[in-house]
Scaffold this active site. Structure first.
Site, PDB file in Angstrom:
ATOM      1  N   HIS A  37      24.287  65.219  29.461  1.00 37.63           N
ATOM      2  CA  HIS A  37      25.501  64.458  29.736  1.00 37.63           C
ATOM      3  C   HIS A  37      25.107  63.129  30.363  1.00 37.63           C
ATOM      4  O   HIS A  37      24.223  63.071  31.216  1.00 37.63           O
ATOM      5  CB  HIS A  37      26.413  65.217  30.707  1.00 37.63           C
ATOM      6  CG  HIS A  37      26.971  66.486  30.157  1.00 37.63           C
ATOM      7  ND1 HIS A  37      28.180  66.554  29.500  1.00 37.63           N
ATOM      8  CD2 HIS A  37      26.481  67.749  30.169  1.00 37.63           C
ATOM      9  CE1 HIS A  37      28.417  67.805  29.132  1.00 37.63           C
ATOM     10  NE2 HIS A  37      27.394  68.549  29.523  1.00 37.63           N
ATOM     11  N   HIS A  96      21.426  70.838  27.039  1.00 38.04           N
ATOM     12  CA  HIS A  96      22.124  69.675  26.494  1.00 38.04           C
ATOM     13  C   HIS A  96      22.283  68.634  27.593  1.00 38.04           C
ATOM     14  O   HIS A  96      22.155  68.933  28.787  1.00 38.04           O
ATOM     15  CB  HIS A  96      23.487  70.067  25.897  1.00 38.04           C
ATOM     16  CG  HIS A  96      24.414  70.708  26.887  1.00 38.04           C
ATOM     17  ND1 HIS A  96      24.472  72.073  27.077  1.00 38.04           N
ATOM     18  CD2 HIS A  96      25.301  70.188  27.765  1.00 38.04           C
ATOM     19  CE1 HIS A  96      25.367  72.356  28.009  1.00 38.04           C
ATOM     20  NE2 HIS A  96      25.878  71.226  28.454  1.00 38.04           N
ATOM     21  N   THR A 142      31.575  73.089  31.718  1.00 35.16           N
ATOM     22  CA  THR A 142      32.191  71.764  31.861  1.00 35.16           C
ATOM     23  C   THR A 142      32.777  71.253  30.557  1.00 35.16           C
ATOM     24  O   THR A 142      33.196  70.100  30.473  1.00 35.16           O
ATOM     25  CB  THR A 142      31.173  70.738  32.407  1.00 35.16           C
ATOM     26  OG1 THR A 142      30.104  70.585  31.463  1.00 35.16           O
ATOM     27  CG2 THR A 142      30.611  71.179  33.742  1.00 35.16           C
ATOM     28  N   HIS A 146      21.641  70.221  31.322  1.00 34.34           N
ATOM     29  CA  HIS A 146      22.084  71.578  31.614  1.00 34.34           C
ATOM     30  C   HIS A 146      21.253  72.559  30.806  1.00 34.34           C
ATOM     31  O   HIS A 146      21.242  72.507  29.577  1.00 34.34           O
ATOM     32  CB  HIS A 146      23.563  71.762  31.246  1.00 34.34           C
ATOM     33  CG  HIS A 146      24.495  70.970  32.092  1.00 34.34           C
ATOM     34  ND1 HIS A 146      25.830  70.772  31.760  1.00 34.34           N
ATOM     35  CD2 HIS A 146      24.301  70.331  33.278  1.00 34.34           C
ATOM     36  CE1 HIS A 146      26.398  70.045  32.702  1.00 34.34           C
ATOM     37  NE2 HIS A 146      25.495  69.761  33.626  1.00 34.34           N
ATOM     38  N   HIS A 202      29.807  65.846  20.557  1.00 35.20           N
ATOM     39  CA  HIS A 202      30.083  65.468  21.939  1.00 35.20           C
ATOM     40  C   HIS A 202      28.824  65.472  22.794  1.00 35.20           C
ATOM     41  O   HIS A 202      28.859  65.030  23.944  1.00 35.20           O
ATOM     42  CB  HIS A 202      31.129  66.396  22.560  1.00 35.20           C
ATOM     43  CG  HIS A 202      30.725  67.835  22.603  1.00 35.20           C
ATOM     44  ND1 HIS A 202      30.893  68.689  21.541  1.00 35.20           N
ATOM     45  CD2 HIS A 202      30.157  68.582  23.587  1.00 35.20           C
ATOM     46  CE1 HIS A 202      30.463  69.898  21.862  1.00 35.20           C
ATOM     47  NE2 HIS A 202      30.005  69.854  23.100  1.00 35.20           N
TER      48      HIS A 202
END
Length: 284
Positions: free
Chosen positions: A133, A131, A222, A150, A102
């Site tokens: 997003h 990581h 999140t 993040h 993901h």
């Protein structure tokens, strides 16, 4: 020392050790890494709207009142005129680049990459991993950006309640990000597979923060289990990333995660602060 006293001492030592160990490994334990357990599909049964129903321990994703991400809009931001209160002490450290299905995660090893201090506290928050997003999860005045990083930190002190602190950086399309440029050759070898790659020594200081203004609020992870009590710090300075870099991060993960941003969550009664040491102190 009597035998009973020795046993009592050993039991107390073991309990202290387990408490510290559980906190030091909390990110691995709490951020779900098995991408088969959830996804980002808007219509699928494992999408964000259903995360809280998939497992009992993920209930906060549905019923929590302090969920992330949120929108930082001017009408809800309290401006605080003071100097930044984040003290960063980072060191070069061996790291692995991991495709978690993901997202792409950069994980520093052995808790040796350094730490931050926040709110003038003596507590140390150890850097664990970073990581990405895409698009960004947080927004500013309704604007969503092209990428969000993040940097996850954990306080190993078992007495600290809010023991996870995340620094977030927002990016828009423009010149390539120098830090990502160093990682790109290691991204494609782990594309489309749950895999990791040892990439040697990585210095977190190479992630340029920039700017003296930042947002602060209390939120959550999140991704499942959406644990609350996370101290969020979002740098107001918008950095740049190339479209090729964004595309590389998107195509490396599985198809459902090419867009891996959780929808915005209700602010409820939370306070959002903008730390602005400048002379004008305006939240624009």
């Amino acid at each position: 020392m009597h035998q009973s006293s020795i046993y009592s001492f050993l039991i107390i030592f073991l309990l202290i050790f387990l408490l510290h160990y559980s906190k030091s490994s909390v990110v691995t334990a709490q951020e779900v890494e098995d991408e088969k357990e959830f996804d980002y599909s808007e219509s699928g049964e494992k999408g964000p709207a259903h995360w809280g129903d998939l497992k009992q321990e993920w209930g906060a994703c549905k019923s929590g009142g302090m969920q992330s991400p949120i929108d930082m809009s001017s009408d809800r931001v309290q401006v605080v005129a003071k100097s930044p209160d984040i003290q960063r002490t980072y060191y070069p450290c061996n790291a692995i680049l991991k495709n978690r299905g993901h997202d792409i995660s950069l994980q520093w090893l052995n808790n040796s990459a350094g730490m931050i201090k926040i709110n003038g506290s003596a507590d140390n928050y150890i850097l664990q991993q970073g990581h990405w997003h895409s698009p960004s999860e947080h927004t500013i005045n309704g604007r969503r950006f092209d990428l969000e990083l993040h940097m996850v930190h954990v306080c190993p002190d078992p007495n600290v309640t809010n023991y996870i602190a995340v620094i977030a950086l927002l990016y828009k399309i423009g010149p390539p990000d120098p830090f990502l440029s160093k990682l790109m050759e290691n991204v494609m070898p782990i594309a489309d597979q749950m895999a990791e790659r040892n990439i040697g020594e990585i210095d977190p200081k190479d992630i340029k923060m920039g700017g003296r203004k930042y947002y602060r609020y209390m939120g959550s992870l999140t991704v499942p289990p959406c644990t609350e009590g996370v101290i969020w710090t979002i740098n107001k300075k918008i950095r740049t990333v190339s479209q090729d870099q964004v595309n590389a991060l998107r195509t490396a993960v599985h198809d459902f995660a090419e867009v891996n941003a959780r929808p915005l969550q209700p602010l409820n009664s939370r306070r959002v602060q903008l730390y602005d040491p400048g002379p004008e102190n305006t939240p624009n």
